[in-house]
Design a protein around this motif. Sequence first.
Motif, PDB file in Angstrom:
ATOM      1  N   GLY A   1      27.838   2.366  58.659  1.00 50.50           N
ATOM      2  CA  GLY A   1      27.734   0.981  58.217  1.00 50.50           C
ATOM      3  C   GLY A   1      29.113   0.361  58.124  1.00 50.50           C
ATOM      4  O   GLY A   1      29.337  -0.566  57.358  1.00 50.50           O
TER       5      GLY A   1
ATOM      6  N   PRO B   1      21.263   0.627  53.114  1.00 53.49           N
ATOM      7  CA  PRO B   1      21.257   1.219  54.459  1.00 53.49           C
ATOM      8  C   PRO B   1      20.139   2.240  54.646  1.00 53.49           C
ATOM      9  O   PRO B   1      19.512   2.302  55.702  1.00 53.49           O
ATOM     10  CB  PRO B   1      22.633   1.892  54.565  1.00 53.49           C
ATOM     11  CG  PRO B   1      23.231   1.879  53.213  1.00 53.49           C
ATOM     12  CD  PRO B   1      22.549   0.837  52.409  1.00 53.49           C
TER      13      PRO B   1
ATOM     14  N   THR C   1      24.078  -4.585  55.643  1.00 50.56           N
ATOM     15  CA  THR C   1      22.841  -3.835  55.372  1.00 50.56           C
ATOM     16  C   THR C   1      22.070  -4.466  54.199  1.00 50.56           C
ATOM     17  O   THR C   1      20.843  -4.488  54.203  1.00 50.56           O
ATOM     18  CB  THR C   1      23.130  -2.348  55.066  1.00 50.56           C
ATOM     19  OG1 THR C   1      24.049  -2.255  53.984  1.00 50.56           O
ATOM     20  CG2 THR C   1      23.702  -1.634  56.282  1.00 50.56           C
TER      21      THR C   1
END
Length: 263
Positions: free
Chosen positions: A227, A166, A124
């Motif tokens: 994530g 993120p 990310t």
Amino acid sequence: MSETLRVPTMAEFTAQGKQPEVLFWVGCAGSFDDRAKKITKAFVKLLNNANVDFAVLGAEESCTGDPAKRAGNEFLFQMQAMTNIEVLNAYEVKKIVTACPHCFNTIKNEYPELGGNYEVMHHTQFLQDLLTEGRIKVEGGKYKGKRITFHDPCYLGRANNEYEAPRNLLRKLEVELVEMKRCKSKGLCCGAGGAQMFKEPEAGNKDINVERTEDVIETKVSIVAAGCPFCNTMLTDGVKSKNKEESIEVLDIAEMIANAEDL
């Protein structure tokens, strides 16, 4: 149409006398777990799309040693780590990106004392950099206006203080980002950390991933973004246990960006 993914290896780069911009560390989950392979593919599509010169170790990559270390087998961890560090240093690797927070944390924070010093990024963070540099574009598309929550992986959030990358990517997708009551530094573990992923749950009246899924359901979202491949598994199982698979989708941020771009 058959999709062709370009995934060069470090050995191929070296044979041509070249160095990639970044080494993509795939990790065990991203290599072997059927669900996590989709995350790997989505991330590779984004790298290809952004014309990033990247390489993987391929068969030369082995487990970072995170599960061994967390389960208390320091000896095995150091053996696994040293093997990887020898390979990485032989290739003169400088920069590593990975879609697994466990690999990210281990290589970034635990390899230096064993002689492995690299710039390590979570996917990310890397995608956010590509976005800032204008190498990829992230825009709403199919997720615009959808209610979405983000589950913080322990090893990205609390262990490494990365909460914004993120979320910035999700905001760019123009979603309605709803936070769970336990988020960021107060986030709740999915239940897979500390090598718990690989053992049966201990006696108790509720699994942690079910507890976390209840936090998700409370936000009334249609997608929970993750994530981390382990979090993805645990949340998917939790959503199934609550019979919500029709209404709640579990997706990695890389998958969401690739889907939004129709890659």
